[in-house]
Design a protein around this motif. Sequence first.
Motif, short mmCIF file in Angstrom:
data_model
loop_
_atom_site.label_atom_id
_atom_site.label_comp_id
_atom_site.label_asym_id
_atom_site.label_seq_id
_atom_site.Cartn_x
_atom_site.Cartn_y
_atom_site.Cartn_z
N UNK A 1 0.82 -1.21 0.00
CA UNK A 1 0.00 0.00 0.00
C UNK A 1 0.85 1.26 0.00
N UNK A 2 2.04 1.20 0.61
CA UNK A 2 2.90 2.38 0.74
C UNK A 2 4.09 2.34 -0.21
N UNK A 3 3.98 1.55 -1.27
CA UNK A 3 5.11 1.37 -2.18
C UNK A 3 5.52 2.67 -2.86
N UNK A 4 4.59 3.61 -2.96
CA UNK A 4 4.93 4.89 -3.57
C UNK A 4 5.94 5.69 -2.76
N UNK A 5 6.04 5.41 -1.46
CA UNK A 5 7.00 6.13 -0.61
C UNK A 5 8.44 5.74 -0.94
#
Length: 232
Positions: free
Chosen positions: A162-166
């Motif tokens: 879910x937080x792979x964009x970070x």
Amino acid sequence: GRVFVIADYSQMELRIAAKISGDKEMLSAYTEGRDLHTLTARSLTGREEVTKDDRMLAKAVNFGLLYGMGAKVLQSYALRSYGVEMSLEETAFYRRRFFETYPGLKRWHEHDRRAWQRGDTETRTLTGRRRMDVERLTDRLNAPVQGSEADGLKLALPLLWERRGECSEAVPVLVCHDEIVVECNAEQAADVETWLEIALVEGMDTVLNGTEDVDVPVEVETRIARSWGEGS
């Protein structure tokens, strides 16, 4: 230009066992940030100053007795897994001291032993995941602890997705027992360390502290390396 960021849980089996058993000494040690291996070493040796060898002895006893090993099996386990030699007399003494130090663990073992002797072969993790037809007492004690740790690790994985964009250049490449290995660009390793640690802590915290009981802090150890075994 790529490195591994390696993260694993610190003493998680002992932390979960403290939660399940309600042992006051273990719970207070973790909530106060004390090291349980050092605490056990002091109890076993009677010395305030703990050496590296004392701490290794304590690790063998902590992890060996957690799931109900007898003295003879503990003697073999300590030598095989930690290089710690002890006589059967010493092993019996350490076993007695361990359960005197952590009476809540002893009560948990005795409770499960009685249930197992009555033919109760079902166990559940802290999340309620069930295992049926447990044949051995050691498995009955083991399954809720290691199963709960597996639950927490698996809940951490979707958080990374879910937080792979970070950390868009970071790629998880390995999940092994209580450890996650991520590959990333070397210049981003510090940011990936933080990203990975937060997900691991939050995933396990959902499992370990999802009730109104005493919270047990979740700790994660991380390192940056060129290979999986480097620095371990």
